[in-house]
Design an enzyme around this catalytic site. Structure first.
Site, PDB file in Angstrom:
ATOM      1  N   PRO A   1       1.915 -16.279 -20.865  1.00 57.62           N
ATOM      2  CG  PRO A   1       1.424 -17.724 -19.111  1.00 57.62           C
ATOM      3  CD  PRO A   1       0.919 -16.495 -19.812  1.00 57.62           C
ATOM      4  CD  GLU A   2       5.730 -16.328 -25.464  1.00 61.56           C
ATOM      5  OE1 GLU A   2       5.658 -16.584 -26.670  1.00 61.56           O
ATOM      6  OE2 GLU A   2       5.560 -15.188 -25.004  1.00 61.56           O
TER       7      GLU A   2
ATOM      8  CE  LYS B   1       0.243 -17.684 -26.417  1.00 64.11           C
ATOM      9  NZ  LYS B   1       0.287 -16.218 -26.370  1.00 64.11           N
TER      10      LYS B   1
ATOM     11  CG  ASN C   1       4.534  -9.264 -26.621  1.00 61.17           C
ATOM     12  OD1 ASN C   1       4.187  -9.009 -27.758  1.00 61.17           O
ATOM     13  ND2 ASN C   1       5.072  -8.362 -25.809  1.00 61.17           N
TER      14      ASN C   1
ATOM     15  NE  ARG D   1      -0.710  -9.212 -26.062  1.00 62.65           N
ATOM     16  CZ  ARG D   1      -1.182 -10.156 -26.856  1.00 62.65           C
ATOM     17  NH1 ARG D   1      -0.642 -10.346 -28.044  1.00 62.65           N
ATOM     18  NH2 ARG D   1      -2.195 -10.916 -26.473  1.00 62.65           N
TER      19      ARG D   1
END
Length: 267
Positions: free
Chosen positions: A2-3, A51, A165, A253
């Protein structure tokens, strides 16, 4: 993963459901804190820091959690069926008279004194969505190691907190640089714009249910408009030049970029 905008939205939901209420159930399903019980304590509030999620309780205690790749908090009304996953994935249950917050697949969960929160978030750089945001400090952090790749520098939460990401790939596209370009090779005006754009994107999406970096927020003439420039669009035409978007695995990623619009080394 999650961003920062997603984590902030999670903190808001938890805070709206729990803040000011007394816990009637506290079940922490991790060995280290399995016997800890916050039942009877009032929830003071839930905040996001980068985060990280910090749930604060009376008596000077904080429950720290990090969602990483798979974690999630779900809020249910009293008597509502839990639908976030099988019971063996539950790591925390916090209930009040009206709501229950259930933490699923939380890889990081720990109870600590509120005064010791710095032990888990003190290493973070300026928070893109926080009151401590400092663009000058974020830029200095980002450029501290000129040989480091832009993508790695953006993802390092010690430089600036909140980029994941998705935003990393989108920011590199908007800067017309590949994620593998050494950050020291960014022209100074572009480096400054990279930091300011990161702040603008997260601020713009902090209240949206669907993230967008292209500005598209609804369908046009019945057709779905692209919400992202490159992320998740491997093989599809670039929105600028129509060249197929490429993807490569980078430390587990997926990294997306346009080979025509973005300059610099590639995978």
């Amino acid at each position: 993963m999650p961003e920062g905008d997603t984590v902030l939205q999670t903190a808001r939901r938890l805070d709206a459901a729990l803040a000011g209420q007394v816990l009637t159930v506290c079940d922490l399903r991790v060995p280290r804190f399995a016997t800890s019980d916050l039942t009877g304590r009032t929830v003071l509030g839930v905040i996001a820091r980068g985060k990280h999620l910090l749930s604060r309780f009376e008596g000077g205690l904080t429950l720290h959690s990090h969602l990483r790749m798979e974690g999630a908090w779900r809020v249910y009304d009293r008597g509502e069926r839990w639908r976030g996953g099988p019971s063996h994935q539950i790591r925390a249950v916090l209930s009040t008279a009206e709501h229950t917050a259930v933490g699923y697949r939380l890889p990081d969960l720990e109870l600590l004194r509120t005064e010791d929160e710095g032990q888990v978030v003190g290493h973070l750089g300026p928070d893109l969505l926080g009151s401590d945001w400092n663009p000058e400090a974020a830029l200095r952090n980002l450029l501290a190691d000129p040989d480091r790749r832009v993508g790695d520098a953006l993802l390092d939460q010690r430089n600036l907190a909140g980029i994941g990401n998705v935003y990393m790939c989108e920011l590199c596209f908007m800067a017309r640089a590949t994620p593998w370009l050494p950050v020291g090779e960014l022209p100074p005006p572009l480096a400054i714009r990279l930091v300011s754009t990161a702040r603008q994107l997260l601020q713009a999406n902090r209240d949206r249910p669907m993230r967008t970096t292209t500005g598209a927020t609804k369908a046009l003439r019945g057709r779905t408009r692209e919400r992202l420039f490159v992320y998740g669009r491997a093989g599809r035409p670039c929105l600028r030049c129509r060249t197929p978007i490429r993807v490569a695995d980078r430390e587990d990623r997926p990294t997306y970029w346009c080979p025509h619009c973005q300059s610099g080394p590639t995978a």
